[in-house]
Structure formats: structure tokens, C-alpha cells
Design a protein around this motif. Structure first.
Motif, mmCIF file in Angstrom:
data_model
loop_
_atom_site.group_PDB
_atom_site.id
_atom_site.type_symbol
_atom_site.label_atom_id
_atom_site.label_comp_id
_atom_site.label_asym_id
_atom_site.label_seq_id
_atom_site.Cartn_x
_atom_site.Cartn_y
_atom_site.Cartn_z
ATOM 1 N N ASN A 105 29.960 -11.877 115.246
ATOM 2 C CA ASN A 105 28.879 -11.024 114.750
ATOM 3 C C ASN A 105 27.899 -10.591 115.823
ATOM 4 O O ASN A 105 27.309 -9.507 115.742
ATOM 5 C CB ASN A 105 28.125 -11.735 113.621
ATOM 6 C CG ASN A 105 29.017 -12.036 112.437
ATOM 7 O OD1 ASN A 105 30.027 -11.378 112.231
ATOM 8 N ND2 ASN A 105 28.668 -13.048 111.664
ATOM 9 N N THR B 212 32.138 -12.100 109.786
ATOM 10 C CA THR B 212 33.401 -12.458 110.427
ATOM 11 C C THR B 212 34.248 -13.297 109.481
ATOM 12 O O THR B 212 33.735 -14.189 108.808
ATOM 13 C CB THR B 212 33.157 -13.255 111.723
ATOM 14 O OG1 THR B 212 32.508 -12.426 112.683
ATOM 15 C CG2 THR B 212 34.462 -13.762 112.322
ATOM 16 N N SER B 213 35.540 -12.987 109.432
ATOM 17 C CA SER B 213 36.506 -13.839 108.739
ATOM 18 C C SER B 213 36.820 -15.012 109.669
ATOM 19 O O SER B 213 37.567 -14.869 110.632
ATOM 20 C CB SER B 213 37.790 -13.057 108.426
ATOM 21 O OG SER B 213 37.528 -12.012 107.512
ATOM 22 N N CYS C 94 35.707 -11.470 103.140
ATOM 23 C CA CYS C 94 35.260 -10.221 103.762
ATOM 24 C C CYS C 94 35.775 -9.025 102.970
ATOM 25 O O CYS C 94 35.118 -7.979 102.899
ATOM 26 C CB CYS C 94 35.697 -10.151 105.221
ATOM 27 S SG CYS C 94 34.605 -11.064 106.346
ATOM 28 N N PHE D 112 34.211 -5.860 110.438
ATOM 29 C CA PHE D 112 34.265 -7.308 110.281
ATOM 30 C C PHE D 112 35.009 -7.911 111.466
ATOM 31 O O PHE D 112 36.055 -7.392 111.880
ATOM 32 C CB PHE D 112 35.015 -7.703 109.000
ATOM 33 C CG PHE D 112 34.317 -7.296 107.733
ATOM 34 C CD1 PHE D 112 33.117 -7.880 107.356
ATOM 35 C CD2 PHE D 112 34.870 -6.334 106.904
ATOM 36 C CE1 PHE D 112 32.478 -7.509 106.180
ATOM 37 C CE2 PHE D 112 34.248 -5.962 105.727
ATOM 38 C CZ PHE D 112 33.040 -6.543 105.365
ATOM 39 N N GLN E 241 38.070 -4.220 108.578
ATOM 40 C CA GLN E 241 38.389 -5.570 109.057
ATOM 41 C C GLN E 241 39.409 -5.450 110.175
ATOM 42 O O GLN E 241 40.460 -4.825 110.000
ATOM 43 C CB GLN E 241 38.990 -6.402 107.923
ATOM 44 C CG GLN E 241 39.579 -7.743 108.339
ATOM 45 C CD GLN E 241 38.520 -8.780 108.656
ATOM 46 O OE1 GLN E 241 37.797 -9.224 107.782
ATOM 47 N NE2 GLN E 241 38.432 -9.175 109.921
ATOM 48 N N TYR F 191 33.966 -17.570 105.907
ATOM 49 C CA TYR F 191 33.240 -16.314 106.042
ATOM 50 C C TYR F 191 31.869 -16.639 106.611
ATOM 51 O O TYR F 191 31.245 -17.638 106.233
ATOM 52 C CB TYR F 191 33.118 -15.667 104.663
ATOM 53 C CG TYR F 191 31.883 -14.803 104.451
ATOM 54 C CD1 TYR F 191 31.939 -13.436 104.672
ATOM 55 C CD2 TYR F 191 30.676 -15.370 104.029
ATOM 56 C CE1 TYR F 191 30.814 -12.648 104.479
ATOM 57 C CE2 TYR F 191 29.551 -14.576 103.834
ATOM 58 C CZ TYR F 191 29.623 -13.223 104.055
ATOM 59 O OH TYR F 191 28.517 -12.441 103.874
ATOM 60 N N ASN G 160 28.137 -14.579 108.012
ATOM 61 C CA ASN G 160 27.329 -13.430 108.446
ATOM 62 C C ASN G 160 26.212 -13.891 109.379
ATOM 63 O O ASN G 160 25.319 -13.109 109.715
ATOM 64 C CB ASN G 160 26.756 -12.678 107.247
ATOM 65 C CG ASN G 160 25.735 -13.507 106.474
ATOM 66 O OD1 ASN G 160 25.929 -14.701 106.278
ATOM 67 N ND2 ASN G 160 24.658 -12.875 106.028
#
Length: 356
Positions: free
Chosen positions: A259, A269-270, A148, A252, A230, A306, A308
Motif C-alpha cells: 500500500n 493489498t491481498s 479485495c 490492489f 487487482q 486483506y 488497507n
């Protein structure tokens, strides 16, 4: 969340905590059958409803209860000063096959209690503490947030609709502890690995459950030019999402995929699957393979990552390609991410990204 056989422990209530039970198949906790496995968990401050660490841990236990017919009880401490009392209340009963704790801020409480209950099995998630009869399961926070960071470092230079020209990004912590600090380092390393001149703002809320304060901090960062933030802040992170929406900038998530909470502003998102970490500790207990010791995993083991998925934010093709390329380098061991702030500048000097 489904709670079956709801009970409350008066001793914990007296300490401003709530201990409640959940079971499977209509069974309550309390060892109502001699052969049923009983598990207890001491949640982190912030409690259930944080859409993060606590909720994921509860989800993992709920799934374990469904799959293995265990019963479990949990407690929601209001402050760190309640941790030791919670552990002792569970250990005193002698009825729990495993007591689970969460995060390094419970290390001191676990150390004190373990010394008095040497035969009790404990697991602690997100800690690498070494104690007898304790399974410490942790992940590489610096790898969790790094990708991220890469996204932010490239995104702030891009033509993405909500990005600006200031070359500033940010990270907001809930509480300051070594694991989360490694997450800050990982994010900054990722951003500056691909964008050496990027400025990374950092701040700490001082709570995992103060979304209003987190929102104000995030708005201040956006005002200072940040276009990607983040959060590593538990339920406080919900305030960061609110700020991103208000400021029309990006954020993030962290932990489970967040998300879809604000899909128009949460770019990714981490990921760290805490639910699976908790579930696997119970699974090992049930199968007789549970062991003490420190277990650390990262991107190579797919323990962090990670995502999305579920975000409405479109990742530019060049950024998506860079993320995948860099991820492969970490998984292969070609790129090893630094863990501490003291290592960061020398690491960046030795490591700068060049697209293949």
C-alpha cells in the motif's frame, strides 16, 4: 539487501543465471563449518527487486540466517528453462540441507531433479505437488484475493472519489498458472458475490518483470471503465500502480503489504506472508520438525488476508463492515470460496451477499 560473502557459481552463470550467497555474522556459504546448516533457494523469474514474491522469500531466508545462524545461497533464473539446471547445480554439490523452490512453474523441474536425488530435502512454496522428500507449502489463493474482490465490487458502486458509474473492475496476471488463476477466480467471486452485475476484466502480461506492458494493459482496462484493478503479477504489478496513478483510479497490491508504494491509489493489498512461509520451512529444518507432504492454509490460519494499512485511501464504513463480516464467515467455514472458473457461475448462483 545485505549480501555477505558474495560468491558466484560459474556453472549457473553459463546458463544466464546469477547464483550468490548470503550468510550470517560475516560467514560465507559453502559449508565452512561442519555443523552449519546450508540452504539454497531457486527464485522465481523476475528476480530480486520485485517488491513481491522474490523479495519476500529472500527476506524470510535473511531472517532465518539471523535467527538460526544458517548460511544460504540463491539463484535468479532468467527464464523457466533455467529452473532444472539451477536445482541440479545445488543438488549436485551434496552440501545443502534444504533446497527451496518457488511456485508451480517449477513443479516440472523439481519433479525431474527429485527423482535423481531421492535423499535431498526440498521445499517448494506456492505449490501443492506431492513428491517424496518434498514439503509443498501453499495457500488458498481464492481466499487471498476474495476480500479485495469484495472491496472492488462494493467500491465500484460507491461514492469513493476515484470510482465511476461503469460497474467494471479488473484483474491482471503476470503468468498464467493454476494458483494465480485461483486468485483471479477468488477476486471475481468476491466482486460478484456482493455485486452480481459487476463486469470483471482479466488479462495476462506473460511476464513477472514487464511493468511497461502491465501498465499499458491496466490503462486499457481503466479506459474500458474499470475503477479497481487487482494485480497478481510480481514486479509487473508496479506498472499497474503507475497506471492507477496516471488514470486516477484504484489498484490492489498482492503478497506483502504494497500500500505504501502508491498510497493515494492503492486501496488495499491481498496479503500473503511468503516470508513467513520460507522462514518456517527453515525453522522446522533447524528444529528437526521438517516433514514432507502438502500443507495448505488460508484465512482461518491467518496465512492470507486483506490489509488497507499504510494506504491513504479511506475505506467507506459500510464497505469495511462488509469485509469484516464476510471474512468472519470464511474463517468459520460458513462461506467456502470456489477455486476454479468452472465452479464460479454455479457458486455465484448459490451464494449472494446480504448484509446482516
Amino acid at each position: 539487501m545485505k549480501k555477505l560473502g558474495l560468491l558466484c557459481m560459474a556453472g549457473l552463470l553459463a546458463l544466464s543465471m546469477t547464483a550468490c550467497s548470503s550468510g550470517n555474522g560475516g560467514q560465507t556459504t559453502g559449508g565452512d563449518t561442519d555443523d552449519q546448516i546450508n540452504v539454497a533457494i531457486v527464485l522465481s523469474t523476475g528476480g530480486l527487486g520485485d517488491k513481491n514474491f522474490n523479495d519476500m522469500s529472500y527476506e524470510g531466508l535473511t531472517k532465518a540466517a539471523e535467527d538460526f545462524d544458517i548460511s544460504f545461497q540463491y539463484v535468479e533464473p532468467e527464464s523457466a528453462s533455467d529452473f532444472e539446471a539451477a536445482y541440479r547445480q545445488f543438488a549436485d554439490t551434496g552440501m545443502y540441507d534444504l533446497i527451496i523452490g518457488l511456485a508451480t512453474d517449477q513443479n516440472d523441474a523439481l519433479t525431474a531433479v527429485q527423482a535423481d536425488y531421492p535423499d535431498q530435502k526440498f521445499s517448494i512454496i506456492d505449490s501443492s505437488i506431492e513428491l517424496p522428500n518434498v514439503s509443498a507449502v501453499s495457500t488458498k489463493w481464492q481466499e487471498q484475493t476474495f476480500l479485495c474482490g469484495v472491496y472492488a465490487g462494493l467500491g465500484t458502486l460507491s461514492a469513493m472519489p476515484k470510482a465511476n458509474e461503469d460497474n467494471v473492475v479488473g484483474v491482471i496476471l503476470g503468468m498464467d498458472n493454476p494458483n494465480l488463476r485461483a486468485g483471479v477466480v477468488g477476486f471475481e467471486a468476491g466482486a460478484r458475490y456482493v455485486n452480481p452485475d459487476c463486469e470483471v476484466l482479466t488479462a495476462t502480461v506473460g511476464s513477472f518483470s514487464d511493468s511497461d506492458k502491465a501498465k499499458n494493459i491496466a490503462l486499457s482496462m481503466y479506459d474500458r471503465g474499470a475503477d479497481f484493478i487487482q494485480h497478481i503479477a510480481g514486479a509487473s504489478g508496479l506498472g499497474v500502480f503507475g497506471a492507477a496513478k496516471e488514470a486516477d483510479r484504484y489498484a490492489f497490491g498482492v503478497g506483502g503489504n504494497q500500500n505504501d508504494i502508491e498510497p493515494d491509489v492503492i486501496a488495499a493489498t491481498s496479503i500473503r506472508n511468503v516470508n513467513e512461509m520460507v522462514y518456517n520451512e527453515v525453522k522446522a529444518l533447524v528444529e528437526g520438525t521438517w516433514t514432507e507432504g502438502v500443507k495448505i492454509s488460508g484465512l482461518a490460519e491467518d496465512a492470507v488476508g486483506y490489509s488497507n494499512e499504510l494506504s491513504n485511501v479511506e475505506v467507506p464504513e459500510d464497505i469495511a463492515a462488509a469485509i469484516e463480516e464476510i471474512k468472519a464467515k470464511i474463517q468459520s467455514g460458513e462461506l467456502v470460496i470456489c477455486e476454479t472458473e468452472d465452479e464460479l457461475e454455479s457458486w455465484l448462483t448459490a451464494n449472494q451477499y446480504t448484509a446482516e
